[in-house]
Design an enzyme around this catalytic site. Structure first.
Site, short mmCIF file in Angstrom:
data_model
loop_
_atom_site.label_atom_id
_atom_site.label_comp_id
_atom_site.label_asym_id
_atom_site.label_seq_id
_atom_site.Cartn_x
_atom_site.Cartn_y
_atom_site.Cartn_z
N HIS A 273 -6.85 -4.82 -10.35
CA HIS A 273 -5.44 -5.57 -10.56
C HIS A 273 -5.05 -6.59 -10.06
O HIS A 273 -4.07 -7.46 -10.44
CB HIS A 273 -4.93 -4.03 -10.52
CG HIS A 273 -5.19 -2.57 -11.41
ND1 HIS A 273 -6.24 -2.71 -12.40
CD2 HIS A 273 -5.03 -1.82 -11.24
CE1 HIS A 273 -6.02 -1.45 -12.81
NE2 HIS A 273 -6.14 -0.60 -11.93
N ARG A 364 8.09 2.78 -7.15
CA ARG A 364 7.19 2.63 -7.73
C ARG A 364 7.87 0.81 -8.63
O ARG A 364 9.39 1.13 -8.97
CB ARG A 364 6.99 3.55 -9.46
CG ARG A 364 6.20 3.35 -9.84
CD ARG A 364 5.86 4.37 -11.16
NE ARG A 364 5.19 3.51 -11.85
CZ ARG A 364 5.83 2.98 -12.92
NH1 ARG A 364 6.91 3.28 -13.84
NH2 ARG A 364 4.71 2.49 -14.36
N LYS A 365 7.26 0.48 -8.11
CA LYS A 365 7.35 -0.99 -8.83
C LYS A 365 5.92 -1.72 -8.79
O LYS A 365 5.18 -1.51 -7.84
CB LYS A 365 8.26 -1.93 -8.34
CG LYS A 365 8.47 -2.06 -6.90
CD LYS A 365 10.02 -2.70 -6.21
CE LYS A 365 9.85 -3.55 -5.12
NZ LYS A 365 10.41 -4.19 -4.54
N GLN A 395 6.86 -3.89 -13.78
CA GLN A 395 7.07 -2.80 -14.05
C GLN A 395 7.84 -1.90 -12.83
O GLN A 395 7.89 -2.69 -11.63
CB GLN A 395 6.19 -2.15 -14.31
CG GLN A 395 5.19 -1.87 -13.46
CD GLN A 395 3.73 -0.89 -14.16
OE1 GLN A 395 3.19 -1.52 -14.65
NE2 GLN A 395 3.51 -0.49 -13.03
N ARG A 487 7.82 3.47 3.59
CA ARG A 487 7.66 1.72 3.07
C ARG A 487 6.28 1.91 3.29
O ARG A 487 5.80 0.68 2.85
CB ARG A 487 8.98 1.57 3.73
CG ARG A 487 10.07 0.69 3.73
CD ARG A 487 10.94 -0.33 4.32
NE ARG A 487 9.96 -1.44 4.51
CZ ARG A 487 9.91 -2.24 3.29
NH1 ARG A 487 10.73 -1.81 1.95
NH2 ARG A 487 9.24 -3.59 3.74
N TRP A 509 18.33 -6.97 -6.02
CA TRP A 509 18.74 -7.00 -7.63
C TRP A 509 19.59 -6.57 -7.63
O TRP A 509 18.03 -5.00 -7.49
CB TRP A 509 17.42 -8.03 -7.62
CG TRP A 509 17.53 -7.86 -9.46
CD1 TRP A 509 17.91 -9.06 -10.31
CD2 TRP A 509 16.52 -7.50 -9.58
NE1 TRP A 509 17.61 -8.68 -11.27
CE2 TRP A 509 17.18 -8.17 -11.83
CE3 TRP A 509 15.84 -6.16 -10.04
CZ2 TRP A 509 16.32 -7.46 -12.07
CZ3 TRP A 509 15.05 -5.83 -11.03
CH2 TRP A 509 15.09 -6.62 -12.16
#
Ligand SMILES: NC(=O)C1=CN([C@@H]2O[C@H](COP(=O)(O)OP(=O)(O)OC[C@H]3O[C@@H](n4cnc5c(N)ncnc54)[C@H](OP(=O)(O)O)[C@@H]3O)[C@@H](O)[C@H]2O)C=CC1
Ligand SMILES: O=C1O[C@H](COP(=O)(O)O)[C@@H](O)[C@H](O)[C@H]1O
Length: 514
Positions: A273, A364-365, A395, A487, A509
């Site tokens: 991916h 989750r990202k 996402q 982390r 952000w």
């Protein structure tokens, strides 16, 4: 279902026939011939979670007209048509965003599905499957076989398809097979698998799926880079300091520990991916948008990646990973990895591509973070406040934002970091973001291989990681334990800093709300 409550709209369907009616009309019209979609491994997790839902989404948008399309599930489990349909129906009924008309549509969709039980290495079941397909076919026969199966059975299944189930029609018909990752465990095993499949099928019939290539913002990368004058002069070593490609999950292996332990985070996420994303970020402009032109450029990038240095790798394993009964107590498998890739090219010499993936982390990202160099001769001391960054959040939620410096509104001449924000939910209200599998299955039906991995691309991708993977498999490199919900190992953050990444403190952000 799907994209968290977004609207599903009807769009024009594929093919020439206009005979689609939104219902399980049993009349066979067949103006465009027949399309048979066979899901092998229909009893499994992927089929239930991704493939059948994707087919339903395509059906409700009119892409799978019941006059042409038949869907078959195939697996060893002895279940009836109705039992398979019930398994598929379950998630839709429980879906939070199901709408009143949905139940009827789902029922009509389920009537398109038949189940055939058989083994993966003997002809009997496949002959039966062929009979069932032939019974409903008329006109040209298009046959799509989706191998939602463990790769160990790909060779025998491909042999059986070739011997028993090929499309019988020359009249615009075809046979295509979709294969899931993992395609092998290293260069040799992947090449062996490719050769076995390649003896039976032409490359144009083989669709190696990588579902990240079906994500909206991944597909947007070529447009962003090559249709915007903004980016053209900036996208190089003169302006970019470092690029991060990050995947984080806030849950562990969740019932897939046995599978995961055999592969680990590099084979599960990075080699496929994230490397595909890297290709689209780093490649040169293709001659055209033809699939082969795009894939040629991707191969060039992969072939330009230098050998990975051990000191530019940090591996981690979350605490508690081995308490899964399917994972050995002494597992050396990483559930987290940060790896620095360096591309030997005129455009990217000296720019680290920091690839990071981890399970059981604090968020989750998935995102691409392009960090620009400091302003030369900075009169505002902006460096202290942070660098310009362009972030593509794949996402969730889908967004792109540019972090840049502005004057702090007010009487004083002070600078502050702000952003230009293109958040998709806000900007494209009411527009459907299709699920990756939905889009890729449609591409397969349409014969578009642009978003699928070509054999030479796969080989080049494995060549990058095989030496590192062999060191991990051989116990020469071991993961550092990290706490679930953290982390990841602190050493990974140090590696990031050593690679040149400068974190902006005091600025975060926040995705806008509607
Ligand atoms: N699940 C997921 O989220 C993802 C899966 N994938 C890939 O998709 C493929 C399918 O995944 P998934 O559905 O999770 O797999 P499953 O383990 O659920 O297997 C699918 C089906 O294959 C059959 N099967 C299982 N093990 C064997 C075996 N050893 N030999 C022969 N048949 C077997 C079973 O059907 P039966 O016994 O009825 O024949 C099973 O229902 C795999 O290659 C996986 O790596 C890729 C991305 C995500
Ligand atoms: O292929 C895989 O992807 C999923 C993550 O996919 P996403 O679309 O939810 O980002 C991952 O959980 C799984 O381990 C891996 O096999």
């Amino acid at each position: 279902m799907g994209s968290g409550g977004w609207h599903i709209e009807k769009r024009s369907k594929f093919g020439a026939s206009e005979s689609f009616k939104d219902g399980g009309d049993s009349e066979i019209i067949c103006e465009g011939g027949s399309l048979s979609i066979v899901v092998l491994g229909a009893s499994g997790d992927l089929a239930k979670k991704k493939i059948f839902p994707a087919l339903l989404h395509l059906y409700r948008q009119g892409f799978l007209p019941p006059s042409e399309v038949h869907i078959f599930g195939y697996a060893r489990s002895k279940i009836t048509d109705e039992e398979l349909r019930e398994r598929i129906r379950g998630p839709f009924i429980q879906a939070k965003d199901a709408m009143p008309g949905d139940f009827e549509t789902v029922s009509k969709f389920l009537q398109l599905i038949k189940y055939v039980s058989g083994f993966y290495d003997t002809e009997k079941g496949f002959r039966l499957l062929d009979e069932e397909i032939s019974k409903v076919e008329c006109g040209s026969s298009r046959r799509l076989f989706y191998l939602a199966l463990p790769p160990s059975v790909y060779p025998s299944v491909c042999k059986m398809i070739k011997h028993c189930c090929m499309s019988k029609s020359d009249n615009g018909g075809w046979t295509r097979i979709v294969v899931e990752k993992p395609f092998g465990k290293d260069t040799d095993s992947a090449e062996k698998l490719s050769a076995q499949i390649g003896e039976l099928f032409e490359e144009s019939q083989v669709y190696r799926i990588d579902h990240y290539l079906g994500k909206e913002l991944v597909q947007n990368l070529l447009v962003l880079r090559f249709a915007n004058r903004f980016f053209v002069p900036l996208w190089n070593r003169d302006n970019i300091d470092n690029i991060q490609i990050v995947f984080r999950e806030d849950f562990g292996t969740e019932g897939r520990g046995g599978y995961f332990d055999e592969y680990g985070i590099i084979r599960d996420i990075i080699q496929n991916h994230l490397l595909q994303v890297l290709c689209l970020v780093a490649m040169e402009k293709p001659i055209s948008l033809k699939p082969e032109h795009i894939r040629d450029e991707k191969v060039k990038v992969l072939q330009s990646v230098l050998s990975i240095k051990d000191e530019e790798v940090v591996l981690g394993q979350y605490e508690g990973y081995t308490s899964d009964p399917t994972v050995p107590d002494d597992s050396n498998t990483p559930t987290f990895a940060t790896v620095i890739l360096r591309i030997h090219s005129e455009r990217w010499e000296g720019v680290p591509f920091i690839i990071k993936a981890g399970k059981a982390l604090n968020s989750r990202k998935a995102e691409i973070r392009v960090q620009f160099k400091d302003i030369p001769g900075d009169i505002f001391k902006c460096k202290k406040l942070g660098r310009n960054e362009f972030v593509i959040r794949l996402q969730p939620p889908e967004a792109m934002y540019m972090k840049f410096m502005v004057k702090q509104p007010g009487l004083e001449m002070a600078t502050v970091q702000s952003e230009l924000d293109l958040s998709y939910r806000q900007r494209y209200q009411g527009i459907t973001i299709p699920e990756a599998y939905e889009r890729l299955i449609l591409d397969t039906i349409r014969g578009d291989q642009q978003h699928f991995v070509r054999r030479d691309e796969l080989k080049a991708a494995w060549e990058i990681f095989t030496p590192l993977l062999h060191k991990i498999d051989g116990g020469q490199l071991s993961p550092i334990p990290y706490k679930q919900g953290s982390r990841g190992p602190a050493a990974a953050d140090e590696l990031l800093v050593n690679a040149g990444y400068v974190q902006t403190h005091g600025y975060i952000w926040i995705p806008p709300t509607l």
